[in-house]
Design an enzyme around this catalytic site. Sequence first.
Site, PDB file in Angstrom:
ATOM      1  N   THR A 197      11.255  -1.116  12.337  1.00 41.08           N
ATOM      2  CA  THR A 197      10.980  -1.831  11.606  1.00 41.08           C
ATOM      3  C   THR A 197       9.323  -1.806  11.654  1.00 41.08           C
ATOM      4  O   THR A 197       9.018  -2.203  12.648  1.00 41.08           O
ATOM      5  CB  THR A 197      11.488  -2.038   9.901  1.00 41.08           C
ATOM      6  OG1 THR A 197      11.274  -2.432   9.112  1.00 41.08           O
ATOM      7  CG2 THR A 197      11.645  -4.534  10.697  1.00 41.08           C
ATOM      8  N   THR A 209      27.500  -8.029   2.177  1.00 44.77           N
ATOM      9  CA  THR A 209      26.574  -7.723   3.543  1.00 44.77           C
ATOM     10  C   THR A 209      27.698  -7.882   4.481  1.00 44.77           C
ATOM     11  O   THR A 209      27.540  -7.934   5.413  1.00 44.77           O
ATOM     12  CB  THR A 209      25.647  -8.846   2.861  1.00 44.77           C
ATOM     13  OG1 THR A 209      24.682  -8.578   1.864  1.00 44.77           O
ATOM     14  CG2 THR A 209      24.201  -8.628   3.957  1.00 44.77           C
ATOM     15  N   HIS A 239      15.805  -5.832  14.053  1.00 45.23           N
ATOM     16  CA  HIS A 239      15.671  -7.073  14.413  1.00 45.23           C
ATOM     17  C   HIS A 239      15.194  -7.520  15.407  1.00 45.23           C
ATOM     18  O   HIS A 239      15.024  -9.045  16.360  1.00 45.23           O
ATOM     19  CB  HIS A 239      16.863  -7.951  13.683  1.00 45.23           C
ATOM     20  CG  HIS A 239      17.250  -7.976  11.988  1.00 45.23           C
ATOM     21  ND1 HIS A 239      16.827  -8.595  11.030  1.00 45.23           N
ATOM     22  CD2 HIS A 239      18.039  -6.678  12.138  1.00 45.23           C
ATOM     23  CE1 HIS A 239      17.422  -8.288  10.349  1.00 45.23           C
ATOM     24  NE2 HIS A 239      17.902  -7.395  10.483  1.00 45.23           N
ATOM     25  N   SER A 263      21.749  -8.533  12.435  1.00 49.88           N
ATOM     26  CA  SER A 263      20.918  -9.192  12.096  1.00 49.88           C
ATOM     27  C   SER A 263      22.036 -10.612  11.331  1.00 49.88           C
ATOM     28  O   SER A 263      21.265 -11.770  11.066  1.00 49.88           O
ATOM     29  CB  SER A 263      20.063  -9.006  11.339  1.00 49.88           C
ATOM     30  OG  SER A 263      20.875  -7.942  10.089  1.00 49.88           O
ATOM     31  N   ARG A 268      23.237 -10.700  -7.934  1.00 53.13           N
ATOM     32  CA  ARG A 268      22.288 -11.355  -6.773  1.00 53.13           C
ATOM     33  C   ARG A 268      20.973 -11.314  -7.795  1.00 53.13           C
ATOM     34  O   ARG A 268      20.922 -10.774  -8.788  1.00 53.13           O
ATOM     35  CB  ARG A 268      21.799 -10.409  -6.449  1.00 53.13           C
ATOM     36  CG  ARG A 268      22.992  -9.317  -5.086  1.00 53.13           C
ATOM     37  CD  ARG A 268      22.310  -8.341  -4.088  1.00 53.13           C
ATOM     38  NE  ARG A 268      23.475  -7.924  -3.893  1.00 53.13           N
ATOM     39  CZ  ARG A 268      23.455  -8.166  -1.798  1.00 53.13           C
ATOM     40  NH1 ARG A 268      22.652  -9.276  -1.202  1.00 53.13           N
ATOM     41  NH2 ARG A 268      24.446  -7.909  -1.630  1.00 53.13           N
ATOM     42  N   THR A 288       8.368  12.660   0.299  1.00 51.27           N
ATOM     43  CA  THR A 288       7.669  11.373   0.159  1.00 51.27           C
ATOM     44  C   THR A 288       6.331  11.240  -0.026  1.00 51.27           C
ATOM     45  O   THR A 288       5.967  11.570   1.459  1.00 51.27           O
ATOM     46  CB  THR A 288       9.074  10.481   1.542  1.00 51.27           C
ATOM     47  OG1 THR A 288      10.273  10.372   0.364  1.00 51.27           O
ATOM     48  CG2 THR A 288       7.856   9.058   0.837  1.00 51.27           C
ATOM     49  N   THR A 289       5.562  10.417  -0.140  1.00 52.04           N
ATOM     50  CA  THR A 289       4.522  10.416  -0.137  1.00 52.04           C
ATOM     51  C   THR A 289       4.747   8.471   1.171  1.00 52.04           C
ATOM     52  O   THR A 289       5.236   7.957   1.663  1.00 52.04           O
ATOM     53  CB  THR A 289       3.861   9.035  -1.237  1.00 52.04           C
ATOM     54  OG1 THR A 289       3.850  10.119  -2.612  1.00 52.04           O
ATOM     55  CG2 THR A 289       2.720   8.620  -1.330  1.00 52.04           C
ATOM     56  N   LYS A 298       9.269  -6.259   9.599  1.00 50.80           N
ATOM     57  CA  LYS A 298       9.759  -8.159   9.665  1.00 50.80           C
ATOM     58  C   LYS A 298       8.989  -8.037  10.308  1.00 50.80           C
ATOM     59  O   LYS A 298       7.344  -8.867  10.329  1.00 50.80           O
ATOM     60  CB  LYS A 298      11.340  -7.117   9.918  1.00 50.80           C
ATOM     61  CG  LYS A 298      11.759  -7.155   8.995  1.00 50.80           C
ATOM     62  CD  LYS A 298      13.777  -6.965   9.820  1.00 50.80           C
ATOM     63  CE  LYS A 298      14.679  -6.479   8.360  1.00 50.80           C
ATOM     64  NZ  LYS A 298      14.444  -5.021   8.105  1.00 50.80           N
TER      65      LYS A 298
END
Length: 408
Positions: free
Chosen positions: A243, A361, A215, A187, A21, A275-276, A246
């Site tokens: 999320t 993907t 999505h 997606s 990539r 996790t912070t 997006k």
Amino acid sequence: MNYDAFFVNALGRLRDERRYRVFADLERMAGRFPHAIWHSPQGPREVVIWCSNDYLGMGQHPKVIGAMVETATRMGAGAGGTRNIAGTHHPLIELEREIADLHGKQSALVFTSGYVSNETGISTIAKLLPNCLILSDAYNHNSMIEGIRQAHCEKQIFRHNDLAHLEELLRTAGDRPKLIAFESLYSMDGDIAPINAICDLAERYGAMTYLDEVHAVGLYGPRGGGVAERDNAMHRIDVIEGTLGKSFGSLGGYIAANGALCDAVRSYAPGFIFTTALPPAVCAAAAAAIRHLKSSNWERERHQDRAARVKAVLTAAGLPVMATPTHIVPVMVSEPEKCKAASDLLLAEHSIYIQPINYPTVPKGTERLRITPSPYHDDALIDALAEALVDVWQQLGLPLARRPLAAE
């Protein structure tokens, strides 16, 4: 021992498999989306982005930027640590309230990304269900697959959107805890799950439902609650995952569910506990975007209008546009080398950035350019995109269909 050789060889395998990539060095410009600066090897150039997941351009919205700047000025840059150690800053509490309200749930829990919310949410929920069987759609995102793997539970994969296959697996499973994990909008192909029909099966066979709306949130439904809201199914889903990175233009992921489930995940999930937390300014920006899209339909309506026009214009130009009922516009190439070459030509010769989508993907042989219009892609940009794609298709010897007389 030459340790570097292991990494060099691993990279070589990716190149041999046409899976290496390359990331474009882009500089977004607030107020000018979808235009950006590409820092090319020959120097900076202005380009048009056609593959951003900032679907509605909310990353540049004045309300979102204003909330971020004001909160950072008032509260500083960082969160100060994990919520367990540093406490929960107030903008994060307000964000979780906005999310819970958006989805009509008792509670919500924010994670550092949508990937983490799936990976941690699914694995923690399934571990807390004794002898749980996870039923996963074959097209589920990698983050869901990893969450299922980390649950260390029995899993079965049902064919994509295949209700008969899902029912067969549910019937065979018998009377044990079952979790159906699926997405509302897939997606890469741009298709939609039969949410209410899956909920019918879940109710009939006593299964929980876990729905990934990443999505779709912000984009569908009267207030941007996603496809489940549009289809009047939010109240039937046990866990809605989404999320903030997006359509809400910020950063982070979340789950929304009843209070006991969210509290259990909060109390047991290592990916949450250790996790912070997201910084206050990020949370304030995301909350501002959610509040705006709950009451504003202009972005959603314009977004759908632009997606429809892109499909019509590209189809009229003879390009192999994959039919979808959503805002996702896949243009099929079906060869990895030519898919990458098409992307390179669009960028170098037409100042258009569309990242190639190759294996893993998507399956081998289904390589594509995945186009995502925004409300800010005007008619001139759409026409220029079609002309550029036709030119690239001709240069690479890719097939074009016979053109209709005119686009609708």
